[in-house]
Every structure is written in structure tokens, then in C-alpha cells.
Design an enzyme around this catalytic site. Structure first.
Site, mmCIF file in Angstrom:
data_model
loop_
_atom_site.group_PDB
_atom_site.id
_atom_site.type_symbol
_atom_site.label_atom_id
_atom_site.label_comp_id
_atom_site.label_asym_id
_atom_site.label_seq_id
_atom_site.Cartn_x
_atom_site.Cartn_y
_atom_site.Cartn_z
ATOM 1 N N GLU A 254 0.886 -1.169 0.000
ATOM 2 C CA GLU A 254 0.000 0.000 0.000
ATOM 3 C C GLU A 254 0.916 1.209 0.000
ATOM 4 O O GLU A 254 1.495 1.562 1.025
ATOM 5 C CB GLU A 254 -0.926 -0.040 1.221
ATOM 6 C CG GLU A 254 -2.122 0.872 1.098
ATOM 7 C CD GLU A 254 -1.830 2.273 1.591
ATOM 8 O OE1 GLU A 254 -1.508 3.142 0.741
ATOM 9 O OE2 GLU A 254 -1.902 2.493 2.799
ATOM 10 N N CYS A 288 -1.988 8.863 2.526
ATOM 11 C CA CYS A 288 -1.551 8.401 1.205
ATOM 12 C C CYS A 288 -2.632 8.521 0.143
ATOM 13 O O CYS A 288 -2.330 8.731 -1.033
ATOM 14 C CB CYS A 288 -1.060 6.965 1.292
ATOM 15 S SG CYS A 288 -2.217 5.874 2.140
#
Length: 494
Positions: A254, A288
């Protein structure tokens, strides 16, 4: 507990069901309190010997845990979730002190964490293979089996939540885990380790090793590690993938993002503005999947921009442990300077700062050395600007205008990232049409940065692969065994 008072007084490694000092070292690190700039911990990074001890402890515990029924694992994970709920205030406070996010946000993170454990506890009790009937009364079936010792490597923006997201599905599937937090935020993973032990997992099932790149390398290259799950930057993710590939280890990555948020002229303006703030300023912009490229249709550009600036200027910055604070400090001094550097480059390239983008000094004298900045809104942006192309990872929103749906889709997808995307519109046909074309693993319609544990989360392109949360994550922490059963005689070619 108040800001400026906490100091770590116990070991920060966890092995065999207890806090321990590492058996050997690969350097030292300091952890800071972002709100004050104080050092709250100086700790030893785990060396190869300590990593091996943690893995061997996990391997031994795995033999016990993997033989438990799904219902037994379910009960223990539910108990861990209950303890997290009970200790929410304490854990959220630790998260604020070590990470800098507001107590308001930290409580939400802790709630998502116990919900994650509850969700996977339910799945632990319902995991099953399938039965396939074959000719002549023969049949086959599949077994979903655990992988073994899994490694989780966490990021510093959601320390406790990421630890939960990685460990809950791993343990639900019958695996053990060795977890390495970011050296910037070493504290809260220990709280989860202690909670798992209190809930009844075998000693050694969930271990914590502290350290930086060298410690991570020892983990990825360990021959007894079956899988690695990493949250962090693209360059580090590439290294982890390369190291894991040498041992044929599956990885979940991720990674970063530069996500588009598309605001059409027929949107609900109030919701679109709130969505843009959620997409850019949660956790001081250090998220993110943030929608930092805000594409606004020209008909509403001025009105939208005016309202966004007005709301951004109202954000209360300050002590993260105060109830009315909505934005705390950035993670550390180098990162603050990096983000301010992006704003400087944006201005040099022609962007206009409508608000923020500079250092903020709180009135409270104990916060004067904290890492604060005012949230920034940039306009007059172009697609080729650094602030539009690169991940800033700070409270910086770039507003861009567009004319047509086809145009904005082409521009939104013109990136090497593909973690998330969002669209605000009242036209439900357009909404689904647009998200079908967006090259992103997680898309939002008329909202942004919500993270229900029932839904898978992950990216396309250089934002990584594999998923966290949702039922599908079970597939990333387990392996499928096929069994073929012959009920008649063997038909031999010989």
C-alpha cells in the site's frame, strides 16, 4: 496525561508475550513528540539476531494458533476488540503524543481499529473451502490454510490503525505476525501487542521489532517469513518487493498516491467543500490516499475556491490533545521543511497561495518547538507543476479547473499513481460512468476518505497491489489447497 509530559520508560520490543530489550542492535533511533519537538524515546534498532528470535517465537506460536478452530480464534479477537474499546482514551492519547494528529481524529482511528478486529473475528469463524462433485462419485474439495509467519511493516501516519489492519486478518486466518512500526512512531504497536496477549493469543503470536531499513531487510529476507505486508513510500515498496521476491514471498504493498478529486458544477457545493477538506487536511495532510489534485469545473471554480479558502482558514491548529484542535503538527522537522519546500517550488512555478503554506507558531510556549504549519490552498495550478505531479504528504491542496468530463478524466488518469479518486456530482449516471473510467483502486462518490473496514482498500499502478480490509483480504493471508478424492479404481495409462 497532557502534552509535553510523556517519556517512554519501558522496552519497545515485544517478544514471547512480553516487552524485551533487543538481543542485538543495528543502530539507534529517536522518537519525538511532534507537538513539542521533545525526544520521548531513544531506542535500539533490532539486529539480525533479534529479528530471528522474534520470527522463531512467532513460528512456535503459529503451530498452536493454526490448530485452533475458527470459533476459538474468533472469541480471542473479539476479546481484543473489547479491550481496545475499553482503553480507547489511553490509546488515542498515545497516538496523539507520538504522531501529532488531533485527539478527535485519533479516537476515530481507534474505533476503526476495534471494528477491524471484530470484522475479521467474524470471518475467522466462517472460513471454508468448497466441495466439487466429480464423475463416478469421486469428488474434490479445497482447504483455505494459513501461510505461517507474516511480517507487517507499518507507516507513521496511522500507527495503531495500520497495526490493526495488518494483524487482524493475519491472525484471523491462523497466521502469526512480526510487526515493525515506523521508527518515527514506535509506541502504539506495543499497546496492541499487550492487548493481544491479554486477550489470550499464544505468547509469541504477535511480536514487535523496532528499527529502520536494516531491520526491515532482516525481516524480508528471513527464510521462515511467509509473507510481507508494507505500507509506505513507492521507493521503499520497490525495495521490499525485490527483497521478498528472492525468497518467493507474496507481498501486499500500500504505497503512495496523488489522487484526483473531481468537482462537477452540479454538485452539492457544501458537501463538495467539506469533501475537499477531508481529502486534503486529515492528519495534517499526511494521508496516502488524499485527493490533493482538486479538479473543479469552471462554472463553479470561483465560488468553490472562495468557500474552500474560508473554511481552511477556520481550521483550529494547536495542541493535539485539546478537544477543539482539528490540526496538529506534522510528524517531524525534516518533513515539515520538505512540505514547505514544495510550497516554495509551487510559487516559483507560478502557483498562487490563497492561504497558509507557512510555519505556524502556537501561543502556548510549550508548543513553540513543534512542527506546525498552516494548511495551504494553491490555485493557478497546471498539470505539469511539481505540486500537482508529486506526492507532498502535507496539508497542501492544489486546485485546477476543467471544462468537460472527457478532459478531466484524461488529466485525472495522467499519473503513475492509482490509489484513490473521488467525484462530486448530483448526476448518478455520470458518477458511476466517471468512477468506471478512473484508474484507481478506491473511489469515492460524494464523499472522501471514509474507510469502512468492510470495504477493500488498495491501489492500482505504482500505488501498489493487494488489499487491506474487506473479505478479499483473507485471500492475501491464506493459501488454497486442492484435494482430489478418487472413489473408484485408478485408470492407468500403464
Amino acid at each position: 496525561m497532557s502534552t509535553g509530559t510523556f517519556v517512554v520508560s519501558q522496552p519497545l520490543n515485544y517478544r514471547g508475550g512480553a516487552r524485551v530489550e533487543p538481543a542485538d542492535a543495528s543502530g539507534t533511533e529517536k522518537a519525538f513528540e511532534p507537538a513539542t519537538g521533545r525526544v520521548i524515546a531513544t531506542f535500539t534498532c533490532s539486529g539480525e539476531k533479534e529479528v530471528n528470535l522474534a520470527v522463531q517465537n512467532a513460528k512456535a506460536a503459529f503451530k498452536i494458533w493454526s490448530q485452533k478452530s475458527g470459533m476459538e480464534r474468533c472469541r480471542i479477537l473479539l476479546e481484543a476488540a473489547r479491550i481496545i474499546r475499553e482503553r480507547e482514551g489511553e490509546i488515542a492519547t498515545m497516538e496523539c503524543i507520538n504522531n501529532g494528529k488531533s485527539i478527535f481524529e485519533a479516537r476515530l482511528d481507534i474505533n476503526i481499529s476495534w471494528q477491524c478486529l471484530e470484522y475479521y473475528a467474524g470471518l475467522a469463524a466462517s472460513m471454508a473451502g468448497e466441495h466439487i462433485q466429480l464423475p463416478g462419485g469421486s469428488f474434490g474439495y479445497t482447504r483455505r490454510e494459513p501461510l505461517g509467519v507474516c511480517v507487517g511493516i507499518g507507516a507513521w501516519n496511522y500507527p495503531f490503525q495500520i497495526t490493526s489492519w495488518k494483524s487482524a486478518p493475519a491472525l484471523a486466518c491462523g497466521n502469526a505476525m512480526v510487526f515493525k512500526p515506523s521508527p518515527f512512531t514506535p509506541v502504539s504497536a506495543l499497546l496492541l501487542a499487550e492487548i493481544y496477549t491479554e486477550a489470550g493469543v499464544p505468547p509469541g503470536l504477535f511480536n514487535v521489532v523496532q528499527g529502520g531499513a536494516a531491520t526491515g531487510q532482516f525481516l524480508c529476507q528471513h527464510p521462515d517469513v511467509a509473507k510481507v505486508s508494507f505500507t509506505g513510500s513507492v521507493p521503499t515498496g520497490m525495495k521490499i518487493m525485490e527483497m521478498s521476491a528472492k525468497g518467493i514471498k507474496p507481498v501486499t504493498l500500500e504505497l503512495g498516491g496523488k489522487s484526483p478529486l473531481i468537482i462537477f458544477s452540479d454538485c452539492d457545493m457544501n458537501n463538495a467543500v467539506k469533501g475537499a477538506l477531508m481529502a486534503n487536511f486529515l492528519t495534517q495532510g499526511q494521508v496516502c490516499c488524499n485527493g490533493t489534485r482538486v479538479f473543479v469545473q469552471k462554472e463553479i471554480l470561483d465560488k468553490f475556491t472562495e468557500e474552500v479558502v474560508k473554511q481552511t482558514q477556520r481550521i483550529k491548529i494547536g495542541d493535539p490533545l485539546l478537544e477543539d484542535t482539528r490540526m496538529g503538527p506534522l510528524i517531524n522537522r525534516p518533513h515539515l521543511e520538505r512540505v514547505l519546500g514544495f510550497v516554495k517550488v509551487a510559487k516559483e512555478q507560478g502557483a498562487k497561495v490563497l492561504c497558509g503554506g507557512d510555519i505556524y507558531v502556537p501561543e502556548d510556549p510549550k508548543l513553540k518547538d513543534g512542527y506546525y504549519m498552516r494548511p495551504c490552498v494553491l490555485t493557478n495550478c497546471r498539470d505539469d507543476m511539481t505540486c500537482v505531479k508529486e506526492e507532498i504528504f502535507g496539508p497542501v491542496m492544489s486546485i485546477l479547473s476543467f471544462d468537460t468530463e472527457a478532459e478531466v478524466l484524461e488529466r485525472a488518469n495522467d499519473t503513475t499513481f492509482g490509489l484513490a479518486a473521488g467525484v462530486f456530482t448530483r448526476d448518478i449516471q455520470r458518477a458511476h460512468r466517471v468512477v468506471a473510467e478512473l484508474q484507481a483502486g478506491t473511489c469515492f462518490i460524494n464523499n472522501y476518505n471514509v474507510s469502512p473496514v468492510e470495504l477493500p482498500f488498495g491501489g492500482y499502478k505504482k500505488s501498489g497491489f493487494g488489499r487491506e480490509n474487506g473479505r478479499v483480504t483473507i485471500e492475501y493471508y491464506s493459501q488454497l489447497k486442492t484435494v482430489c478424492v478418487e472413489m473408484g479404481d485408478v485408470e492407468s495409462a500403464f
